[in-house]
Design a protein around this motif. Sequence first.
Motif, PDB file in Angstrom:
ATOM      1  N   ASN A  20      -8.665   2.275 -14.928  1.00 26.80           N
ATOM      2  CA  ASN A  20      -7.498   2.450 -14.066  1.00 26.80           C
ATOM      3  C   ASN A  20      -6.435   3.172 -14.894  1.00 26.80           C
ATOM      4  O   ASN A  20      -5.403   2.613 -15.233  1.00 26.80           O
ATOM      5  CB  ASN A  20      -6.992   1.076 -13.590  1.00 26.80           C
ATOM      6  CG  ASN A  20      -6.063   1.199 -12.395  1.00 26.80           C
ATOM      7  OD1 ASN A  20      -5.619   2.286 -12.052  1.00 26.80           O
ATOM      8  ND2 ASN A  20      -5.764   0.077 -11.777  1.00 26.80           N
ATOM      9  N   PHE A  75      -2.782   3.521 -13.162  1.00 31.55           N
ATOM     10  CA  PHE A  75      -2.012   2.339 -12.821  1.00 31.55           C
ATOM     11  C   PHE A  75      -1.935   1.312 -13.954  1.00 31.55           C
ATOM     12  O   PHE A  75      -1.045   0.458 -13.947  1.00 31.55           O
ATOM     13  CB  PHE A  75      -2.593   1.675 -11.574  1.00 31.55           C
ATOM     14  CG  PHE A  75      -2.283   2.403 -10.295  1.00 31.55           C
ATOM     15  CD1 PHE A  75      -1.282   1.974  -9.448  1.00 31.55           C
ATOM     16  CD2 PHE A  75      -2.996   3.534  -9.951  1.00 31.55           C
ATOM     17  CE1 PHE A  75      -0.998   2.652  -8.271  1.00 31.55           C
ATOM     18  CE2 PHE A  75      -2.727   4.215  -8.776  1.00 31.55           C
ATOM     19  CZ  PHE A  75      -1.721   3.779  -7.934  1.00 31.55           C
ATOM     20  N   SER A  78       1.723   1.958  -3.514  1.00 31.53           N
ATOM     21  CA  SER A  78       0.571   2.570  -4.179  1.00 31.53           C
ATOM     22  C   SER A  78       0.440   4.042  -3.801  1.00 31.53           C
ATOM     23  O   SER A  78       0.139   4.889  -4.657  1.00 31.53           O
ATOM     24  CB  SER A  78      -0.716   1.824  -3.803  1.00 31.53           C
ATOM     25  OG  SER A  78      -0.668   0.486  -4.238  1.00 31.53           O
ATOM     26  N   ARG A  79       0.654   4.349  -2.543  1.00 29.71           N
ATOM     27  CA  ARG A  79       0.551   5.739  -2.098  1.00 29.71           C
ATOM     28  C   ARG A  79       1.671   6.588  -2.709  1.00 29.71           C
ATOM     29  O   ARG A  79       1.456   7.762  -3.039  1.00 29.71           O
ATOM     30  CB  ARG A  79       0.602   5.809  -0.571  1.00 29.71           C
ATOM     31  CG  ARG A  79      -0.644   5.238   0.092  1.00 29.71           C
ATOM     32  CD  ARG A  79      -0.533   5.272   1.608  1.00 29.71           C
ATOM     33  NE  ARG A  79      -0.571   6.638   2.114  1.00 29.71           N
ATOM     34  CZ  ARG A  79      -1.669   7.326   2.361  1.00 29.71           C
ATOM     35  NH1 ARG A  79      -2.853   6.776   2.130  1.00 29.71           N
ATOM     36  NH2 ARG A  79      -1.622   8.548   2.835  1.00 29.71           N
ATOM     37  N   ALA A 111      -1.717  -5.764  -5.518  1.00 31.52           N
ATOM     38  CA  ALA A 111      -3.128  -5.640  -5.147  1.00 31.52           C
ATOM     39  C   ALA A 111      -3.931  -6.867  -5.556  1.00 31.52           C
ATOM     40  O   ALA A 111      -4.941  -7.202  -4.931  1.00 31.52           O
ATOM     41  CB  ALA A 111      -3.725  -4.387  -5.781  1.00 31.52           C
ATOM     42  N   GLN A 168       0.828  -1.198   0.000  1.00 28.30           N
ATOM     43  CA  GLN A 168       0.000   0.000   0.000  1.00 28.30           C
ATOM     44  C   GLN A 168       0.872   1.261   0.000  1.00 28.30           C
ATOM     45  O   GLN A 168       0.496   2.285  -0.569  1.00 28.30           O
ATOM     46  CB  GLN A 168      -0.924  -0.003   1.209  1.00 28.30           C
ATOM     47  CG  GLN A 168      -2.064  -1.029   1.099  1.00 28.30           C
ATOM     48  CD  GLN A 168      -2.898  -1.111   2.358  1.00 28.30           C
ATOM     49  OE1 GLN A 168      -2.544  -0.547   3.395  1.00 28.30           O
ATOM     50  NE2 GLN A 168      -4.020  -1.813   2.278  1.00 28.30           N
ATOM     51  N   ALA A 214       3.503   1.707 -10.749  1.00 25.70           N
ATOM     52  CA  ALA A 214       2.060   1.465 -10.813  1.00 25.70           C
ATOM     53  C   ALA A 214       1.770   0.016 -11.179  1.00 25.70           C
ATOM     54  O   ALA A 214       0.904  -0.631 -10.575  1.00 25.70           O
ATOM     55  CB  ALA A 214       1.413   2.407 -11.825  1.00 25.70           C
ATOM     56  N   SER A 245      -8.288   1.148  -9.480  1.00 28.15           N
ATOM     57  CA  SER A 245      -7.786   0.347  -8.362  1.00 28.15           C
ATOM     58  C   SER A 245      -8.515   0.654  -7.059  1.00 28.15           C
ATOM     59  O   SER A 245      -8.510  -0.167  -6.137  1.00 28.15           O
ATOM     60  CB  SER A 245      -6.282   0.589  -8.190  1.00 28.15           C
ATOM     61  OG  SER A 245      -6.016   1.968  -8.021  1.00 28.15           O
ATOM     62  N   ALA A 271       2.497  -2.198  -8.251  1.00 26.27           N
ATOM     63  CA  ALA A 271       1.462  -2.096  -7.223  1.00 26.27           C
ATOM     64  C   ALA A 271       0.195  -2.847  -7.619  1.00 26.27           C
ATOM     65  O   ALA A 271      -0.476  -3.443  -6.769  1.00 26.27           O
ATOM     66  CB  ALA A 271       1.143  -0.618  -6.955  1.00 26.27           C
ATOM     67  N   ILE A 272      -0.137  -2.841  -8.911  1.00 29.37           N
ATOM     68  CA  ILE A 272      -1.311  -3.583  -9.390  1.00 29.37           C
ATOM     69  C   ILE A 272      -1.119  -5.067  -9.115  1.00 29.37           C
ATOM     70  O   ILE A 272      -2.035  -5.765  -8.658  1.00 29.37           O
ATOM     71  CB  ILE A 272      -1.527  -3.339 -10.893  1.00 29.37           C
ATOM     72  CG1 ILE A 272      -2.199  -1.987 -11.099  1.00 29.37           C
ATOM     73  CG2 ILE A 272      -2.390  -4.434 -11.516  1.00 29.37           C
ATOM     74  CD1 ILE A 272      -3.624  -1.916 -10.616  1.00 29.37           C
TER      75      ILE A 272
END
Length: 315
Positions: A106, A109, A36-37, A215, A33, A208, A271, A211-212
């Motif tokens: 999205n 991302f 992602s942030r 997730a 996370q 990005a 996302s 991070a996908i």
Amino acid sequence: MFEVAAIITPIFLLIGVGFFSMRIRILNREQMQGVSRFVLYIALPALLIRAITQNPLEEVFNINYLLAYGLGSLSVFGLALGYTVMLKKQPLTIGSISSLGMSVSNSAFSGYPVAVMIIGPPAANFLALNMIIENLLIVPLALILAEAGQQAGRGVMKSLQKTLKQLVKNPILIGLFIGVLIAVTDTHLPAPVTQAVDMLAKAAGPAALFAIGGALYGLQIRGVVGEVSQIVTGKLIIHPLGVFICMWLIAGNDALLIAGGLLFAGAPMASVYPLLGQRYGMGNVAAGALMAGTLMFFITISIIVGLITFFDMLP
């Protein structure tokens, strides 16, 4: 076909790296996370600032793209809402969140990392325009309707005020505002600042995708296959088709605009979609749609890239 695979494969390799980083516990959920942030609050605003300040504003804010993509997305949202609420007799809240999943990509991302590899620097300009459409039009509309359905018409103005407050704090819109302000005032940033912004912007795409992948780890579809299939079909097939029709009608023969619109519209749902779905009792459906949509994205984006290549739309 091999050319398409050469373009698409690195994208999904980066997604796979993110997924297996979670699978073998190199990173945990909280750390992912954080990635992602970083993308949302730092890298993407830097990317938008760079895109807006490196090109004339009339090139960035292409009115034909803005109108065509916005009209295409809004049309898909309206059709999906009508189908869900009027034909399937679902509550307005469920219809609004389902329609949101079908009409908001999205872009940051998934759409941008793919588009920049295929059409190059113009992808950043299209990303800026998509952020305006998604954050100022489709998402607020869906949330206001969802809130109205949940409260049976009570408290709509309160929901509108809350949505507007959230928009003011949106890091993407802040990045857009800063970029426009710099461009309009013709401010020249110091060379070290420009270089730092450029370095952060270059990190947006790879981070990005990583991070996908993270997730996706742990997401499951539990008894919601029908709803998930509807949302995924709407997002990966109907949304690109709607945007293509509007692009063709408004942008005419501008191959670059059509290619950009298809690549961004062909991306899976946003996302943050599972978070918004959970808020209105559709957490499992939204999470399942994100997982299935991202997995099916490999097939549908390969078809889109193949069509773009076949019809010679690449710059």
